[in-house]
Design an enzyme around this catalytic site. Structure first.
Site, mmCIF file in Angstrom:
data_model
loop_
_atom_site.group_PDB
_atom_site.id
_atom_site.type_symbol
_atom_site.label_atom_id
_atom_site.label_comp_id
_atom_site.label_asym_id
_atom_site.label_seq_id
_atom_site.Cartn_x
_atom_site.Cartn_y
_atom_site.Cartn_z
ATOM 1 N N LYS A 78 0.861 -1.189 0.000
ATOM 2 C CA LYS A 78 0.000 0.000 0.000
ATOM 3 C C LYS A 78 0.898 1.239 0.000
ATOM 4 O O LYS A 78 1.911 1.278 0.714
ATOM 5 C CB LYS A 78 -0.888 0.010 1.247
ATOM 6 C CG LYS A 78 -1.620 1.331 1.500
ATOM 7 C CD LYS A 78 -2.580 1.710 0.393
ATOM 8 C CE LYS A 78 -3.229 3.077 0.645
ATOM 9 N NZ LYS A 78 -4.063 3.529 -0.514
ATOM 10 N N MET A 87 -10.181 6.128 0.018
ATOM 11 C CA MET A 87 -9.610 5.546 1.234
ATOM 12 C C MET A 87 -8.900 6.598 2.083
ATOM 13 O O MET A 87 -8.910 6.538 3.307
ATOM 14 C CB MET A 87 -8.641 4.416 0.906
ATOM 15 C CG MET A 87 -9.175 3.349 -0.043
ATOM 16 S SD MET A 87 -10.677 2.554 0.556
ATOM 17 C CE MET A 87 -9.985 1.496 1.795
ATOM 18 N N CYS A 105 -0.360 11.355 -5.699
ATOM 19 C CA CYS A 105 -0.284 11.981 -4.376
ATOM 20 C C CYS A 105 -0.635 13.465 -4.520
ATOM 21 O O CYS A 105 -0.467 14.050 -5.596
ATOM 22 C CB CYS A 105 1.091 11.787 -3.760
ATOM 23 S SG CYS A 105 2.416 12.308 -4.809
ATOM 24 N N LYS A 125 3.615 5.625 -10.739
ATOM 25 C CA LYS A 125 2.213 5.229 -10.934
ATOM 26 C C LYS A 125 1.507 6.498 -11.370
ATOM 27 O O LYS A 125 1.553 7.514 -10.659
ATOM 28 C CB LYS A 125 1.635 4.695 -9.629
ATOM 29 C CG LYS A 125 0.136 4.381 -9.653
ATOM 30 C CD LYS A 125 -0.151 3.087 -10.329
ATOM 31 C CE LYS A 125 -1.616 2.638 -10.195
ATOM 32 N NZ LYS A 125 -1.962 2.119 -8.860
ATOM 33 N N ASN A 183 -3.837 4.682 -12.510
ATOM 34 C CA ASN A 183 -4.476 4.729 -11.205
ATOM 35 C C ASN A 183 -5.971 4.861 -11.450
ATOM 36 O O ASN A 183 -6.424 4.965 -12.591
ATOM 37 C CB ASN A 183 -3.931 5.925 -10.405
ATOM 38 C CG ASN A 183 -4.054 5.733 -8.907
ATOM 39 O OD1 ASN A 183 -5.032 5.181 -8.412
ATOM 40 N ND2 ASN A 183 -3.045 6.197 -8.186
ATOM 41 N N GLY A 210 -12.127 -0.902 -11.907
ATOM 42 C CA GLY A 210 -12.882 -2.017 -12.461
ATOM 43 C C GLY A 210 -13.139 -1.876 -13.952
ATOM 44 O O GLY A 210 -12.450 -1.121 -14.642
ATOM 45 N N GLY A 212 -6.830 -4.766 -9.395
ATOM 46 C CA GLY A 212 -7.324 -3.993 -8.249
ATOM 47 C C GLY A 212 -8.692 -4.473 -7.806
ATOM 48 O O GLY A 212 -8.815 -5.392 -6.992
ATOM 49 N N THR A 213 -9.728 -3.891 -8.404
ATOM 50 C CA THR A 213 -11.102 -4.172 -7.991
ATOM 51 C C THR A 213 -11.412 -5.670 -7.965
ATOM 52 O O THR A 213 -12.004 -6.176 -7.003
ATOM 53 C CB THR A 213 -12.091 -3.436 -8.920
ATOM 54 O OG1 THR A 213 -11.811 -2.026 -8.865
ATOM 55 C CG2 THR A 213 -13.530 -3.688 -8.515
HETATM 56 C C1 LIG Z 1 -5.672 9.426 -3.769
HETATM 57 C C2 LIG Z 1 -4.571 9.518 -2.733
HETATM 58 C C3 LIG Z 1 -5.165 9.387 -1.347
HETATM 59 C C4 LIG Z 1 -3.927 10.884 -2.865
HETATM 60 C C5 LIG Z 1 -3.488 8.459 -3.008
HETATM 61 C C6 LIG Z 1 -3.830 7.040 -2.595
HETATM 62 C C7 LIG Z 1 -4.869 6.393 -3.464
HETATM 63 C C8 LIG Z 1 -6.110 6.024 -2.971
HETATM 64 C C9 LIG Z 1 -6.515 6.257 -1.552
HETATM 65 O O1 LIG Z 1 -5.776 5.849 -0.618
HETATM 66 O O2 LIG Z 1 -7.615 6.844 -1.404
HETATM 67 N N1 LIG Z 1 -7.056 5.440 -3.768
HETATM 68 C C10 LIG Z 1 -6.797 5.197 -5.112
HETATM 69 O O3 LIG Z 1 -7.661 4.662 -5.860
HETATM 70 N N2 LIG Z 1 -5.581 5.550 -5.617
HETATM 71 C C11 LIG Z 1 -4.609 6.149 -4.853
HETATM 72 O O4 LIG Z 1 -3.519 6.457 -5.393
#
Ligand SMILES: CC(C)(C)CCc1c(C(=O)O)[nH]c(=O)[nH]c1=O
Length: 312
Positions: free
Chosen positions: A44, A70, A130, A164, A193, A221, A271-272
């Site tokens: 992660k 997340m 990020c 990424k 992403n 997805g 992923g999904t």
């Molecule tokens: C969106 C960020 C929280 C800035 C980075 C972590 C991340 C997240 C996340 O931790 O929300 N979710 C994603 O689908 N892609 C990501 O790269």
């Protein structure tokens, strides 16, 4: 049929791996990935300090994929670096990926220094989704910022690394981003992403499905497949051949993986589907990809990697 693949000097006995953020938060989850049929794994995305992330519900399954906000929950870089160092001692022939997503350039560089000074011998994935300075788009959508981050990073970082990327939708963006990436000693580019800031609604309650950001979240997805194919193909056509592609987005079966490889991917992230089906998904995907290859008369990934045809 053989699913062996490579990036730079790193050899993998299977093209499949998890997408960062999916079933890779804890040592237990990472061990499950390591014991699955996946060829490798990525942790992660880490920040320096442990983060709890956003309030739940922060992930929801959709008819054709998923939505998530997340909020970068993770155990902190030291936790994943510790896992990686133990893992490489026990599995010298299975290189793995560490993902990093600092909330500022300074944090990214501090984490890069920590990794550079460590004995980690796998690959580092810098998550350019990020956040950037408030009010500006994410780093991956700010070309000047991307140039600045990579210039600072590669002024000292010598370990194998890649980025990424978020999805791009305009051909000029592919040109601009590729021109930046080609300036740096990247081993790989991972596209894509999640599709940023989608929104889905609960039909019973007329309420956004997830709690954070008023329901806005990244879409993954099947919805992502055509965008992932285009991004992998576009960068495959524009990047220095020394930079390998990792394809991420929309993999639900062996044919989806085959298509990302046709577009130029050397590794395929899941992923999904992994979130919903669990690590056994890698066993099914491996079987299905082998079946597609057999139908086409291919025995190795290199037989068809990047061999997408176009109508003349
Ligand atoms: C969106 C960020 C929280 C800035 C980075 C972590 C991340 C997240 C996340 O931790 O929300 N979710 C994603 O689908 N892609 C990501 O790269």
């Amino acid at each position: 049929t053989d699913l062996h693949t490579s990036i730079d000097k790193f050899q993998f006995d299977n093209v499949f791996m998890n997408a960062s953020g999916v079933r890779c938060y804890t040592k237990g989850e990472l061990d499950e990935l390591a014991q699955s049929d996946a060829g490798t794994l990525v942790t992660k995305s880490a920040t320096q300090a442990k983060r709890l992330g956003n309030p739940s519900p922060r992930y929801a399954r959709l008819e054709l994929g998923s939505i998530n906000s997340m909020g970068l929950p993770n155990e902190g870089l030291e936790y994943y670096l510790d896992y990686a160092l133990n893992f490489q001692k026990a599995n010298p022939d299975k290189p793995i990926f560490l993902s990093v997503a600092g909330l500022s350039m300074e944090e990214n560089l501090a984490m890069a220094h920590a990794i550079e000074d460590s004995d980690f011998n796998g690959l580092v994935e810098f998550n350019l989704s990020c956040p950037n300075v408030p009010g500006k788009p994410q780093t991956g959508y700010d070309f000047d910022r991307t140039q600045e981050v990579l210039t600072n990073l590669f002024s000292f970082f010598t370990k194998p690394a890649g980025v990424k990327l978020p999805p791009y939708f305009d051909l000029a963006q592919f040109d601009q981003m590729a021109a930046i990436l080609n300036q740096f000693p990247l081993k790989f580019v991972n596209s894509i992403n999640s599709l940023g800031n989608g929104l889905m609604i609960d039909p019973e309650t007329d309420t956004a499905l997830i709690k954070p950001k008023g329901g806005f979240g990244g879409i993954g997805g099947a919805y992502a497949k055509p965008i992932a194919l285009a991004n992998v193909r576009a960068f495959s056509q524009r990047l220095d051949p020394k930079i390998q592609l990792i394809g991420t987005g929309g993999v639900t079966n062996g044919r989806d993986a085959y298509d990302l490889i046709l577009a130029g991917a050397s590794l395929v992230q899941v992923g999904t589907l992994l979130q919903e089906e669990g690590p056994a998904a890698f066993t099914r995907l491996t079987r299905e990809l082998r079946a597609v290859m057999q139908t086409k008369g291919y025995s190795a990934i290199s037989d068809f990697k990047g061999q997408l045809k176009v109508l003349s």
